[in-house]
Scaffold this active site. Structure first.
Site, PDB file in Angstrom:
ATOM      1  CG  ASP A   1      43.957  58.060  45.582  1.00  0.00           C
ATOM      2  OD1 ASP A   1      44.107  58.993  44.768  1.00  0.00           O
ATOM      3  OD2 ASP A   1      42.913  57.405  45.669  1.00  0.00           O
TER       4      ASP A   1
ATOM      5  CB  CYS B   1      43.581  47.113  45.932  1.00  0.00           C
ATOM      6  SG  CYS B   1      43.176  48.559  46.916  1.00  0.00           S
TER       7      CYS B   1
ATOM      8  CD  GLU C   1      42.572  55.456  49.074  1.00  0.00           C
ATOM      9  OE1 GLU C   1      42.865  55.279  47.890  1.00  0.00           O
ATOM     10  OE2 GLU C   1      41.414  55.382  49.505  1.00  0.00           O
TER      11      GLU C   1
ATOM     12  CG  HIS D   1      39.441  55.706  38.149  1.00  0.00           C
ATOM     13  ND1 HIS D   1      39.740  56.865  38.813  1.00  0.00           N
ATOM     14  CD2 HIS D   1      39.526  54.714  39.061  1.00  0.00           C
ATOM     15  CE1 HIS D   1      39.962  56.574  40.084  1.00  0.00           C
ATOM     16  NE2 HIS D   1      39.839  55.292  40.266  1.00  0.00           N
TER      17      HIS D   1
HETATM   18  C1  PEP Z   1      44.241  53.559  44.913  1.00  0.00           C
HETATM   19  O1  PEP Z   1      44.126  54.743  45.224  1.00  0.00           O
HETATM   20  O2  PEP Z   1      45.347  52.990  44.768  1.00  0.00           O
HETATM   21  C2  PEP Z   1      43.051  52.731  44.686  1.00  0.00           C
HETATM   22  C3  PEP Z   1      43.132  51.434  44.550  1.00  0.00           C
HETATM   23  O3  PEP Z   1      41.871  53.357  44.586  1.00  0.00           O
HETATM   24  P1  PEP Z   1      41.404  54.198  43.306  1.00  0.00           P
HETATM   25  O4  PEP Z   1      42.402  53.937  42.204  1.00  0.00           O
HETATM   26  O5  PEP Z   1      40.044  53.738  42.964  1.00  0.00           O
HETATM   27  O6  PEP Z   1      41.456  55.585  43.811  1.00  0.00           O
HETATM   28 MG    MG Z   2      42.203  55.562  45.835  1.00  0.00          MG
END
Ligand code: PEP
Ligand code: MG
Length: 573
Positions: free
Chosen positions: A457, A504, A433, A192
């Protein structure tokens, strides 16, 4: 002497600045048990530490007021009141007088007592006070011990931060005017900290393993956030400056795509380019970069940058603000995706061996319907102000999705009974995911209005490779044919039921992935706002037919390299 290192390029851009070492040892490590002989002198030290802490907090209050608004700044009022609480201060002084404890040991013992006391209380308000006492006492302890207090938001010269790891909330504090880049021992493209670095446009190289011990405070560093190259005390600063200039020129050239439509070379106009955001503060960048919607609002940051579970009103205000600013374009808000690497200071998750596989996201909210209800009510209320997609994270089974959707629809009825308006333009969808959802996507698509593929994920779970681990970062392989097959299953499964599919995860904004995803039939691409102009430029140079042929061939490949070689033939980036 110059030294070079190679890490994982995690946020593009070239930065050249001095190292700022962020190496925080827990404050407990510095506390000694030594007894004192002069209590009066020790009490003076208490008073001094209190005064210094007050001065800090007042400064922070002013900054917070400017940057984050009145409501967020109020937290410092609460912190200042702790320093004026006679019970706490008297307890510290008593321990010094009666037990001859030194100042920091006395402060530590008293704050521990109050933190434990607040944590044990049932009432949520008092539970939250534990986090406040922890924050204030840590600052006070550092003053008493003469330790450096790091306020990342307050760095006032141009630096590159060098750290073991940066938490999402530390990253959120960074001021891009001063923090020119960052380097971490840990992490990779999908941690993140990297995702936030991209939205703040701060170049970052992660997964460097030993950089914290390889660099000294103040050394000049040059970094390339795309290739992952790092040079300490660069031999040839001019070459780095030239690279930086070239990067800036390309960025400038791409700006002409900001206000254009998203159209392929052969005139196909249905691809949608959207942005990922973590807070209402990111909307400016979304609007400035020509985004066609918000494909992912990570609502968990609203919870993480807080001292308590945000109330219905607090959430409603934030969601409404985003929806209104998007002025008729869709906003997709993901419900609380907490757990894994995303923690809350005011809530203790059960200890688990594998938190990424544990009690998190939809598993947590379906279990804690009280917390879920507050969020769903706020979302539904906000839906009256523009098109909204509510999206559930980490769905593994059709049952989970149905339960979450049912709960949302019941809550909607409840609100309507209360006379509260809910929007008409509301879609209820899910993240794909977890491989179990991808392989059986057509079953989920019967119930879900849309999918959004979370490749960060999806790849970690498919490859069984922790996305936070630099040791297995080589397994983050978006171009691996196995991953492409999962994407195909997901997209075909949705289209079978006439549902649309977005992505996303970070893959959606990767230049090499875009042609493949176009060919696989992805409908919407959601990425850091700053990646949009480049994505639009790539799409404009390709025909739909050539991307479809590319995807077909890629699905037959055996390795990531073979896929990438095919992509490179199609796009000459
Ligand atoms: C993902 O897992 O690709 C996602 C967009 O969610 P995060 O990165 O917040 O886990
Ligand atoms: Mg995720």
């Amino acid at each position: 002497m110059s030294k070079t290192f190679k890490g994982i390029g995690s946020s593009e851009g070239i930065a050249i600045a001095k190292a700022y070492i962020l190496n925080e040892q827990p404050v407990e490590d510095f506390i000694k048990n030594d007894k004192i002989s002069d209590p009066e002198k020790e009490i003076e030290k208490v008073n001094k530490a209190i005064e210094e802490t007050k001065t800090d907090l007042k400064k922070l209050q002013v900054i917070a007021l400017e940057k984050l608004g009145k409501e967020k700044a109020e937290i410092f009022e609460a912190h200042l009141s702790i320093l004026e609480d006679p019970a706490i201060i008297d307890d510290i002084k008593q321990l010094i007088k009666n037990d001859k404890l030194n100042v920091s040991k006395a402060m530590f013992d008293v704050s521990k007592k109050y933190i434990e006391m607040f944590e044990m209380m049932e009432d949520a308000y008092f539970k939250e006070r534990a986090a406040d006492v922890r924050d204030v006492s840590e600052r006070m302890l550092k003053h008493s011990l003469g330790l450096r207090i790091i306020d990342l938001a307050n760095i006032s010269e141009e630096v590159i931060i060098v750290a073991e790891d940066l938490t999402p909330s530390q990253t959120a504090q960074l001021n891009p005017k001063m923090v020119k880049g960052f380097l971490c021992n840990m992490g990779g493209r999908t941690s993140h900290a990297a995702i936030m670095a991209r939205s703040l446009e701060i170049p970052a190289v992660l997964g460097l393993k030993t950089i914290l011990s390889d660099v000294k405070e103040g050394q000049l560093i040059a970094i390339d956030g795309l290739t992952g190259d790092v040079e300490v005390e660069p031999k040839d600063k001019k070459t780095w400056l030239k690279k930086q200039e070239e990067f800036n020129v390309t960025k400038e050239e791409l700006k002409k795509f900001i206000n254009k439509g998203t159209v392929t070379k052969d005139g196909y106009e249905d691809f949608v380019l959207e942005s990922n955001i973590g807070s209402t503060n990111d909307i400016e960048s979304v609007l400035e970069n020509g985004s066609e919607g918000i494909g992912l609002f990570r609502s968990e940051f609203l919870y993480m940058n807080n001292t308590h579970f945000p109330t219905e009103e607090e959430q409603f205000t934030a969601y409404k603000k985003v929806i209104e600013k998007m002025a008729g374009k869709i906003t997709i808000i993901r419900t609380l995706d907490i757990g894994g690497d995303k923690k809350l200071s005011y809530f203790e998750f059960p200890h688990e061996m594998n938190p990424f596989l544990g009690y998190r996201a939809i598993r947590f909210t379906l279990d804690r319907k009280d917390i879920f209800k507050t969020q769903i009510r706020a979302l539904l209320k906000a839906s009256a102000f523009g098109p909204l997609g509510i999206m559930f994270p980490m769905i593994a089974t059709v049952d989970e999705f149905k339960q979450a959707k049912e709960f949302t629809l019941e809550t909607k009825k409840e609100l309507e009974k209360e006379g509260i308006k809910v929007g008409k333009d509301l879609q209820i969808g899910m993240m794909v995911e977890i491989p179990a959802a991808a392989v059986n996507a057509d079953k989920f698509a019967k119930y879900s209005d849309f999918f959004s593929v979370g490749t960060n994920d999806l790849i970690q779970y498919s490859m069984a490779a922790d996305r936070m681990s630099e040791n297995v970062a080589y397994l983050y392989q978006p171009y691996n044919p196995s991953i492409l097959k999962l994407l195909k299953l997901t997209i075909d499964g949705a289209h079978k039921h006439k549902k649309w599919v977005g992505m996303c995860g970070e893959m959606a904004g990767e230049p090499n992935a875009i042609p493949l995803l176009m060919g696989l039939g992805l409908d919407a691409f959601s990425m850091s706002a700053t990646s949009i102009p480049r994505a639009r430029s790539i799409i404009s140079k390709l025909t739909l037919k050539e991307t479809q042929e590319l995807a077909e061939k890629a699905l037959e490949c055996e390795t990531t390299k073979e896929v990438l070689d095919l992509v490179k033939k199609v796009i000459k980036l």
